[in-house]
Structures are given as structure tokens and as C-alpha cells.
Design a protein around this motif. Structure first.
Motif, PDB file in Angstrom:
ATOM      1  N   LEU A 212      27.295  31.182 -12.663  1.00  0.00           N
ATOM      2  CA  LEU A 212      28.732  31.433 -12.736  1.00  0.00           C
ATOM      3  C   LEU A 212      29.020  32.933 -12.682  1.00  0.00           C
ATOM      4  O   LEU A 212      29.943  33.378 -11.989  1.00  0.00           O
ATOM      5  CB  LEU A 212      29.293  30.817 -14.011  1.00  0.00           C
ATOM      6  CG  LEU A 212      30.808  30.653 -14.104  1.00  0.00           C
ATOM      7  CD1 LEU A 212      31.350  29.816 -12.959  1.00  0.00           C
ATOM      8  CD2 LEU A 212      31.190  30.010 -15.431  1.00  0.00           C
ATOM      9  N   LYS A 213      28.227  33.723 -13.373  1.00  0.00           N
ATOM     10  CA  LYS A 213      28.433  35.175 -13.372  1.00  0.00           C
ATOM     11  C   LYS A 213      28.192  35.775 -11.992  1.00  0.00           C
ATOM     12  O   LYS A 213      28.875  36.728 -11.600  1.00  0.00           O
ATOM     13  CB  LYS A 213      27.540  35.828 -14.433  1.00  0.00           C
ATOM     14  CG  LYS A 213      28.032  35.580 -15.861  1.00  0.00           C
ATOM     15  CD  LYS A 213      27.150  36.257 -16.904  1.00  0.00           C
ATOM     16  CE  LYS A 213      27.728  36.071 -18.301  1.00  0.00           C
ATOM     17  NZ  LYS A 213      26.862  36.687 -19.343  1.00  0.00           N
ATOM     18  N   THR A 214      27.248  35.206 -11.258  1.00  0.00           N
ATOM     19  CA  THR A 214      27.027  35.645  -9.866  1.00  0.00           C
ATOM     20  C   THR A 214      28.279  35.409  -9.040  1.00  0.00           C
ATOM     21  O   THR A 214      28.714  36.277  -8.270  1.00  0.00           O
ATOM     22  CB  THR A 214      25.840  34.883  -9.250  1.00  0.00           C
ATOM     23  OG1 THR A 214      24.651  35.195  -9.973  1.00  0.00           O
ATOM     24  CG2 THR A 214      25.648  35.253  -7.783  1.00  0.00           C
ATOM     25  N   ALA A 215      28.869  34.236  -9.205  1.00  0.00           N
ATOM     26  CA  ALA A 215      30.082  33.894  -8.460  1.00  0.00           C
ATOM     27  C   ALA A 215      31.269  34.759  -8.884  1.00  0.00           C
ATOM     28  O   ALA A 215      32.052  35.223  -8.045  1.00  0.00           O
ATOM     29  CB  ALA A 215      30.414  32.416  -8.649  1.00  0.00           C
TER      30      ALA A 215
ATOM     31  N   ALA B 296      33.568  37.181  -6.561  1.00  0.00           N
ATOM     32  CA  ALA B 296      35.005  36.930  -6.439  1.00  0.00           C
ATOM     33  C   ALA B 296      35.820  38.146  -6.860  1.00  0.00           C
ATOM     34  O   ALA B 296      36.905  38.400  -6.324  1.00  0.00           O
ATOM     35  CB  ALA B 296      35.386  35.721  -7.287  1.00  0.00           C
ATOM     36  N   ASP B 297      35.282  38.889  -7.816  1.00  0.00           N
ATOM     37  CA  ASP B 297      36.002  40.052  -8.347  1.00  0.00           C
ATOM     38  C   ASP B 297      36.017  41.214  -7.359  1.00  0.00           C
ATOM     39  O   ASP B 297      36.894  42.073  -7.409  1.00  0.00           O
ATOM     40  CB  ASP B 297      35.325  40.482  -9.656  1.00  0.00           C
ATOM     41  CG  ASP B 297      36.208  41.400 -10.490  1.00  0.00           C
ATOM     42  OD1 ASP B 297      37.442  41.373 -10.291  1.00  0.00           O
ATOM     43  OD2 ASP B 297      35.679  42.146 -11.325  1.00  0.00           O
TER      44      ASP B 297
ATOM     45  N   ILE C 237      35.017  30.789  -3.744  1.00  0.00           N
ATOM     46  CA  ILE C 237      33.642  30.410  -4.056  1.00  0.00           C
ATOM     47  C   ILE C 237      33.602  29.085  -4.813  1.00  0.00           C
ATOM     48  O   ILE C 237      34.432  28.825  -5.692  1.00  0.00           O
ATOM     49  CB  ILE C 237      32.961  31.510  -4.887  1.00  0.00           C
ATOM     50  CG1 ILE C 237      33.009  32.852  -4.127  1.00  0.00           C
ATOM     51  CG2 ILE C 237      31.508  31.133  -5.212  1.00  0.00           C
ATOM     52  CD1 ILE C 237      32.535  34.037  -4.929  1.00  0.00           C
ATOM     53  N   THR C 238      32.633  28.272  -4.447  1.00  0.00           N
ATOM     54  CA  THR C 238      32.383  27.023  -5.166  1.00  0.00           C
ATOM     55  C   THR C 238      30.924  26.984  -5.600  1.00  0.00           C
ATOM     56  O   THR C 238      30.071  27.644  -4.998  1.00  0.00           O
ATOM     57  CB  THR C 238      32.726  25.802  -4.290  1.00  0.00           C
ATOM     58  OG1 THR C 238      32.568  24.609  -5.053  1.00  0.00           O
ATOM     59  CG2 THR C 238      31.848  25.737  -3.053  1.00  0.00           C
TER      60      THR C 238
ATOM     61  N   PHE D 236      35.325  25.985  -9.051  1.00  0.00           N
ATOM     62  CA  PHE D 236      35.751  27.022  -8.119  1.00  0.00           C
ATOM     63  C   PHE D 236      35.941  28.356  -8.828  1.00  0.00           C
ATOM     64  O   PHE D 236      36.357  28.401  -9.990  1.00  0.00           O
ATOM     65  CB  PHE D 236      37.057  26.616  -7.433  1.00  0.00           C
ATOM     66  CG  PHE D 236      37.002  25.261  -6.776  1.00  0.00           C
ATOM     67  CD1 PHE D 236      36.257  25.071  -5.624  1.00  0.00           C
ATOM     68  CD2 PHE D 236      37.675  24.183  -7.320  1.00  0.00           C
ATOM     69  CE1 PHE D 236      36.187  23.822  -5.015  1.00  0.00           C
ATOM     70  CE2 PHE D 236      37.614  22.924  -6.729  1.00  0.00           C
ATOM     71  CZ  PHE D 236      36.869  22.742  -5.566  1.00  0.00           C
ATOM     72  N   ILE D 237      35.659  29.435  -8.091  1.00  0.00           N
ATOM     73  CA  ILE D 237      35.800  30.781  -8.644  1.00  0.00           C
ATOM     74  C   ILE D 237      36.469  31.642  -7.579  1.00  0.00           C
ATOM     75  O   ILE D 237      36.010  31.690  -6.424  1.00  0.00           O
ATOM     76  CB  ILE D 237      34.418  31.381  -9.003  1.00  0.00           C
ATOM     77  CG1 ILE D 237      33.663  30.451  -9.968  1.00  0.00           C
ATOM     78  CG2 ILE D 237      34.599  32.776  -9.623  1.00  0.00           C
ATOM     79  CD1 ILE D 237      32.705  29.492  -9.299  1.00  0.00           C
ATOM     80  N   TRP D 238      37.552  32.330  -7.954  1.00  0.00           N
ATOM     81  CA  TRP D 238      38.261  33.206  -7.023  1.00  0.00           C
ATOM     82  C   TRP D 238      39.224  34.095  -7.787  1.00  0.00           C
ATOM     83  O   TRP D 238      39.596  33.811  -8.930  1.00  0.00           O
ATOM     84  CB  TRP D 238      39.029  32.384  -5.987  1.00  0.00           C
ATOM     85  CG  TRP D 238      39.757  31.190  -6.553  1.00  0.00           C
ATOM     86  CD1 TRP D 238      40.624  31.155  -7.612  1.00  0.00           C
ATOM     87  CD2 TRP D 238      39.657  29.832  -6.093  1.00  0.00           C
ATOM     88  NE1 TRP D 238      41.069  29.880  -7.840  1.00  0.00           N
ATOM     89  CE2 TRP D 238      40.504  29.043  -6.909  1.00  0.00           C
ATOM     90  CE3 TRP D 238      38.968  29.214  -5.043  1.00  0.00           C
ATOM     91  CZ2 TRP D 238      40.658  27.669  -6.732  1.00  0.00           C
ATOM     92  CZ3 TRP D 238      39.120  27.853  -4.881  1.00  0.00           C
ATOM     93  CH2 TRP D 238      39.949  27.094  -5.706  1.00  0.00           C
TER      94      TRP D 238
END
Length: 356
Positions: free
Chosen positions: A128-131, A135-136, A142-143, A199-201
Motif C-alpha cells: 500500500l505504501k508503494t502505491a 499516487a502522491d 492505482i489498484t 484503489f489509490i490515487w
């Protein structure tokens, strides 16, 4: 961490877990795994290392407000986003995205279902931290993808560009719930993962995608900018949802956008979408049976039996069956009959509201 936000989607009725999951208390509010914590609480706990408590938002149906408040009592009213009607996941993403942007234009959102289970949570947090980092610092949508362990036909699949040196991989295609033969080919190919629906964005990136691919939806929630975090918010949301079409974020955005990426999950995961998926992760006897309650099984295998502790369930010569008693409903069916559950629930409701 102060710019990280977690949005937990908790509005579903869990029809494929009926009759244990009911309309007045769906599975996300139940202790499905017997841990002493409900699925919603376990999801909340999972993200506490990612962002501060004040940056959590729960999107749910208005009828579940009290359940959310009871199970997550530290949340403020501003953190419980009440949908007047279900409009699928695109609206459940758009509403918090526009609300968070008003508070923090630099915000990064993590969107997750409330009813999934994750094992090896340390690995989950690393992925999750990679994503989040990607995204940041970019306009990536990102999923998280899960390496498939079997040709599962109940999950969506993501095909990605194989880049051994890159942790954040470009997505090629999405395929929703393939037939078994195609699912087997996906697993054998090695460049497909399960779509975990996490999802991450950044809020800026998802709002731009909404404007490009779901323009009507974006315009509706843009109009609420003056209402978010005020006493007028719920009135605005009620009107907004009445105008929204029902569409998933996968179909509306992820399958169409050109900036979709995937981080491969190295943790163990299940969407707990059905009795069959729960059977997969439960401890079984030497005949592959899961018994939650009291039962006598004769010449039976691969069954899931669940009932109250004051009821003895006796079964003979069954293979792959679900037998469950929950309150006023007894259900006996093939364990993999999840496609029939909406029909079961519809017909039970016709018999009387108290059965649904």
C-alpha cells in the motif's frame, strides 16, 4: 500521513451471504471470522498505520448510520457519508473525493471495500505504501492486484505489462468474472492478477478522471463544494444521488482511463463475496467440511455447515453443500450457488419482509 485519507465503502447488503447477512445488518457489520471484530472494524484497524483517525471516511447507506456509529464510535458525523440510495461504486468514490478536496487539495485517497479479509498485514501495508508514494508524485490511478492461486470465476482480472524492475506496473486490460476456461488461461499466462477493488490515487487525479470519463457525475458533485462540511451537506447529497446513474468505478473509469497502474499484492486476500469464498479460508476437517456450530455429518464432504449452538444439524451423503440456519431461515443449497442468491433473497422477501 496527514495528507492520506482512507475511504471505506460499507453500503452493500451482502446478498450472497443471506440468510446470515440481512438487509438490516449486512455482513460488513458481522463478526464473520469469529475474531471478536466485525469485517468493518477489521478493515478500519488495517488502515490505522496509514493515516490518522480523523482522515477516515465511511461511505454507507443512510439506514446503517447507527451501526457504523456503534462499531466505530470515535468517528465524527462528518466522517460518515450517508448515501440515500445505492448508486454503485462510482458515486461512492466521487462523493468523498470532492469532499476531501475541499479540505485538502493535496489529499491522497485509499478506497477499500469494508468486507474483504487480508492476511500478512505487514506485507499489505508495504504494498500500500508503494502505491501511495506513486499516487502522491504522479497522476496515476492505482489498484492493488492479487496473484491468483486458482482459476476463480467470481473475481475480476487485470492484465499488466510485465516490468520486472518496476513495482508500479502499467495496466493493459480488465476482464470481469471470466468463464472457467478463460480464467485458467489467465492464471497460466502469469501476467494476470485478481482485481482486489482497492484503489489509490490523489484527489486531483481521480477528479480529473471523473470529469473526463463520467462528466455528468463529476458536474453533479462539483456543485456541492459549498455544502461539504456544512449542515447543508446531506440535503445536497440526497439531491445529487437522485441525479446519479448507477455505474461502477471499474467500468466507468478504470477500464477507460489511460493512466491506470497496478501494484502487485504479496499478501493473502479474499473478498469474502460468498459462502464459497468463506469456506476457502476456514479450517476444514479431513473431508473438507467446515462446521460452525454443532453438526453430525455422515459420508459428506466439502460442505459448509453453520447454525446456532443450541441446534444440532445432521446431514448424510452430501458433497459441496451449504447448510445454514440464521434466525428464522434455514437454507440448504449447493455451496457454489452464489448466482442464485439474489433470486433466493427476492423470493424470500415476497414471503415477508422478516425473511430478508
Amino acid at each position: 500521513m496527514k495528507h492520506h485519507y482512507v475511504v471505506i465503502m460499507a453500503g452493500g447488503i451482502g446478498s450472497r451471504f443471506w440468510p446470515y447477512s440481512r438487509a438490516d445488518k449486512p455482513k460488513q457489520f458481522l463478526d464473520v471470522l469469529g475474531t471478536g471484530r466485525t469485517l468493518l472494524q477489521m478493515t478500519y484497524d488495517r488502515f490505522l498505520t496509514i493515516c490518522p483517525e480523523e482522515n477516515f471516511y465511511i461511505v454507507t447507506n443512510k439506514r446503517y448510520h447507527d451501526l457504523v456509529k456503534e462499531q466505530l464510535p470515535t468517528l465524527s458525523e462528518d466522517q460518515i457519508l450517508l448515501e440515500p440510495i445505492g448508486r454503485n461504486t462510482a458515486a461512492a468514490v466521487a462523493y468523498p473525493a470532492f469532499k476531501i478536496r475541499k479540505k485538502d487539495p493535496k489529499g491522497v485517497m485509499i478506497v477499500a471495500p469494508s468486507d474483504h479479509v487480508v492476511f500478512k498485514e505487514g506485507l499489505f501495508t508495504q504494498n500500500l505504501k508503494t502505491a501511495i508514494k506513486a499516487a502522491d508524485s504522479s497522476d496515476k490511478l492505482i489498484t492493488l492486484g492479487i496473484v491468483p492461486t486458482r482459476p476463480e470465476t467470481g473475481y475480476g482480472y487485470i492484465q499488466y505489462h510485465s516490468s520486472p524492475l518496476k513495482k508500479v506496473k502499467k495496466v493493459k486490460t480488465f476482464t470481469e468474472k471470466p468463464e472457467l476456461e478463460l480464467a485458467q488461461k489467465f492464471v497460466e499466462s502469469g501476467d494476470f492478477v485478481w482485481n482486489a477493488g482497492i484503489f489509490i490515487w490523489s484527489v486531483e487525479t481521480i477528479i480529473a478522471a471523473l470529469h473526463e470519463h463520467l462528466t455528468d457525475l463529476a458536474v453533479i458533485f462539483e456543485e456541492g463544494n459549498d455544502a461539504y462540511y456544512t449542515q447543508d451537506e446531506q440535503k445536497f447529497v440526497n439531491g445529487a444521488y437522485a441525479q446519479c446513474k448507477s455505474i461502477s468505478i471499474d467500468y466507468g473509469i478504470m477500464e477507460k482511463a489511460g493512466n491506470v497502474f497496478m501494484v502487485k499484492g504479496t499478501f493473502d486476500w479474499s473478498d469474502l463475496g460468498s459462502w464459497n469464498s468463506l469456506h476457502e479460508i476456514k479450517t476444514k476437517d479431513d473431508q473438507g467440511n467446515v462446521v460452525d456450530g454443532k453438526a453430525l455429518l455422515y459420508n459428506s464432504k466439502n460442505c459448509y455447515v453453520k447454525g446456532p449452538n443450541d441446534t444440532l444439524i445432521v446431514a448424510q451423503d452430501l458433497d459441496g453443500y451449504l447448510i445454514t440456519q440464521s434466525d428464522n431461515v434455514v437454507l440448504i443449497c449447493k455451496k457454489d450457488a452464489e448466482k442464485k442468491f439474489r433470486e433466493f433473497l427476492h423470493d424470500a422477501k415476497a414471503k415477508g419482509e422478516e425473511f430478508s
